[in-house]
Design a protein around this motif. Structure first.
Motif, PDB file in Angstrom:
ATOM      1  N   HIS A   1       6.026 -12.872   9.209  1.00 20.27           N
ATOM      2  CA  HIS A   1       5.430 -12.017   8.174  1.00 20.27           C
ATOM      3  C   HIS A   1       4.235 -11.210   8.692  1.00 20.27           C
ATOM      4  O   HIS A   1       3.103 -11.369   8.219  1.00 20.27           O
ATOM      5  CB  HIS A   1       4.996 -12.850   6.966  1.00 20.27           C
ATOM      6  N   PRO A   2       4.480 -10.315   9.646  1.00 19.92           N
ATOM      7  CA  PRO A   2       3.373  -9.484  10.145  1.00 19.92           C
ATOM      8  C   PRO A   2       2.770  -8.587   9.066  1.00 19.92           C
ATOM      9  O   PRO A   2       1.649  -8.089   9.234  1.00 19.92           O
ATOM     10  CB  PRO A   2       4.027  -8.654  11.253  1.00 19.92           C
ATOM     11  N   GLU A   3       3.481  -8.426   7.959  1.00 25.41           N
ATOM     12  CA  GLU A   3       2.993  -7.585   6.858  1.00 25.41           C
ATOM     13  C   GLU A   3       2.238  -8.388   5.801  1.00 25.41           C
ATOM     14  O   GLU A   3       1.869  -7.850   4.744  1.00 25.41           O
ATOM     15  CB  GLU A   3       4.166  -6.854   6.200  1.00 25.41           C
TER      16      GLU A   3
ATOM     17  N   ASP B   1      -5.532 -12.135  14.284  1.00 22.66           N
ATOM     18  CA  ASP B   1      -4.886 -11.030  14.992  1.00 22.66           C
ATOM     19  C   ASP B   1      -4.597 -11.394  16.447  1.00 22.66           C
ATOM     20  O   ASP B   1      -3.813 -10.720  17.123  1.00 22.66           O
ATOM     21  CB  ASP B   1      -5.778  -9.778  14.955  1.00 22.66           C
TER      22      ASP B   1
ATOM     23  N   ASP C   1       5.671 -13.861   0.674  1.00 18.85           N
ATOM     24  CA  ASP C   1       5.550 -12.798   1.668  1.00 18.85           C
ATOM     25  C   ASP C   1       4.109 -12.365   1.925  1.00 18.85           C
ATOM     26  O   ASP C   1       3.866 -11.495   2.763  1.00 18.85           O
ATOM     27  CB  ASP C   1       6.401 -11.593   1.275  1.00 18.85           C
TER      28      ASP C   1
ATOM     29  N   THR D   1       5.385 -10.795  -3.684  1.00 17.51           N
ATOM     30  CA  THR D   1       4.443  -9.749  -4.095  1.00 17.51           C
ATOM     31  C   THR D   1       5.094  -8.812  -5.103  1.00 17.51           C
ATOM     32  O   THR D   1       4.492  -8.454  -6.116  1.00 17.51           O
ATOM     33  CB  THR D   1       3.964  -8.951  -2.871  1.00 17.51           C
TER      34      THR D   1
ATOM     35  N   GLU E   1      -0.818  -9.506   5.504  1.00 22.60           N
ATOM     36  CA  GLU E   1      -2.128  -8.959   5.108  1.00 22.60           C
ATOM     37  C   GLU E   1      -1.973  -7.735   4.206  1.00 22.60           C
ATOM     38  O   GLU E   1      -2.746  -7.547   3.265  1.00 22.60           O
ATOM     39  CB  GLU E   1      -2.950  -8.607   6.351  1.00 22.60           C
ATOM     40  N   GLN E   2      -0.966  -6.904   4.513  1.00 23.81           N
ATOM     41  CA  GLN E   2      -0.722  -5.729   3.672  1.00 23.81           C
ATOM     42  C   GLN E   2      -0.268  -6.144   2.284  1.00 23.81           C
ATOM     43  O   GLN E   2      -0.715  -5.569   1.274  1.00 23.81           O
ATOM     44  CB  GLN E   2       0.336  -4.831   4.320  1.00 23.81           C
ATOM     45  N   ARG E   3       0.606  -7.139   2.199  1.00 30.13           N
ATOM     46  CA  ARG E   3       1.046  -7.627   0.891  1.00 30.13           C
ATOM     47  C   ARG E   3      -0.148  -8.202   0.111  1.00 30.13           C
ATOM     48  O   ARG E   3      -0.284  -7.988  -1.096  1.00 30.13           O
ATOM     49  CB  ARG E   3       2.122  -8.701   1.048  1.00 30.13           C
TER      50      ARG E   3
ATOM     51  N   SER F   1      -3.189  -7.297   0.423  1.00 29.15           N
ATOM     52  CA  SER F   1      -3.994  -6.149   0.013  1.00 29.15           C
ATOM     53  C   SER F   1      -3.453  -5.514  -1.264  1.00 29.15           C
ATOM     54  O   SER F   1      -4.214  -5.098  -2.151  1.00 29.15           O
ATOM     55  CB  SER F   1      -4.028  -5.114   1.139  1.00 29.15           C
ATOM     56  N   GLU F   2      -2.130  -5.442  -1.374  1.00 29.41           N
ATOM     57  CA  GLU F   2      -1.514  -4.892  -2.591  1.00 29.41           C
ATOM     58  C   GLU F   2      -1.841  -5.770  -3.796  1.00 29.41           C
ATOM     59  O   GLU F   2      -2.115  -5.247  -4.895  1.00 29.41           O
ATOM     60  CB  GLU F   2      -0.002  -4.784  -2.391  1.00 29.41           C
TER      61      GLU F   2
END
Length: 310
Positions: free
Chosen positions: A146-148, A135, A258, A296, A150-152, A154-155
């Protein structure tokens, strides 16, 4: 009437079963014992679900291939649960021992399923170095793609948990005291978005590859896992190195574009290369040669309707 008693002469479960399987004829007027089948089973047995000896009238044996017999079927069911031996082969142990001998000459092949899982474990999700230290953009160069990611990731993790597929969290523990990934720093912690649940495997490493200095491969082999899905940080370092080794080790490997990310890099002449460029060239180098590149969304679509494996 002649009766076949089929004895297996088992030792305890920790010994190698090396004594022969012997058919014994009871109630014969001449009192003669048939010769040993002479087959040596070279494996460590699990608990044997059959009685130590079984007895069937030959007339009953003649009917087993075409009819149901509760006594026989209950014994065969127990045997099959352990050794995956077909009903017909098991019948031949009583009906035609010589034919049974032919079938067990290739005993290693015959019992090859003994150590296989009853259901495919599914692909393993390998989450590499998704840790809080990343971070800190300033420390790693000031820019990332690809700031997302970690969210991908997590999915994907939620999907794998729902499907009860195997999950491996890889955690980098730097040996450099000043690194935010050193175990003494809070940044060493796995990112909250993908924090492992109790019982999920966490493997610590201190080099780029998750296979070096760890038991990752041993755990994958023990679980009969042949397919890997890799995501994490950073694309050109630990993700790339682990993906290359996974491909070289023979795993069917997918890399989630991603759900991976990296940071900008400075060349030897001071030229600054963007994080997206570093990411794209790393992905291009891995594609086809070491892994299939997926997204993802593609994985969510692929597995959303699949049956949950236990």
């Amino acid at each position: 009437m002649n009766r076949f008693r089929y004895s297996s002469c088992l030792r305890n479960r920790n010994d190698v079963l090396s004594r022969p399987v012997i058919p014994v004829l009871d109630e014969r007027s001449d009192g003669q014992r048939p010769e040993s089948l002479g087959c040596s089973l070279g494996f460590n047995p699990l608990d044997f679900d059959l009685p130590s000896c079984l007895s069937f009238d030959t007339a009953v044996c003649d009917r087993l291939l075409t009819a149901q017999d509760d006594r026989f079927d209950s014994c065969w069911t127990g045997f099959n649960q352990r050794y995956r031996l077909s009903r017909d082969i098991f019948i031949h142990a009583f009906l035609k021992p010589s034919l049974f001998i032919d079938r067990i000459n290739g005993i290693d092949q015959l019992f090859s399923k003994m150590n296989q899982p009853t259901t495919h474990p599914g692909p393993a999700l390998i989450l590499i170095d998704i840790q809080s230290a990343f971070d800190d953009l300033a420390y790693w160069g000031g820019e990332r793609n690809h700031p997302e990611a970690e969210q991908r990731a997590s999915e994907l993790l939620n999907l794998w948990r729902a499907r009860r597929f195997p999950i491996f969290h890889i955690k980098h523990c730097s040996t450099t005291p000043g690194s935010p990934l050193h175990p003494s720093h809070p940044g060493n912690a796995i990112h909250p978005l993908v924090a492992p649940l109790p019982g999920e495997t966490v493997i610590e490493k201190n080099v780029n590859s998750a296979f070096i200095g760890t038991d990752l491969k041993a755990q994958l082999d023990q679980a009969h896992i042949t397919e890997l899905v890799i995501a994490g940080l950073t694309t050109d370092h630990c993700v790339s190195t682990t993906t290359r080794m996974a491909g070289n080790l023979g795993f069917e490997t997918s890399l989630v574009d991603d759900a991976t990310a990296t940071f900008c890099k400075q060349g030897k002449d001071g030229q600054l290369f963007s994080a997206q460029l570093i990411h794209d060239t790393a992905i291009a180098s891995l594609s086809g040669e070491f892994a299939q590149i997926v997204t993802t969304r593609e994985l969510l679509e692929r597995w959303k309707d699949q049956e949950v494996l236990s």
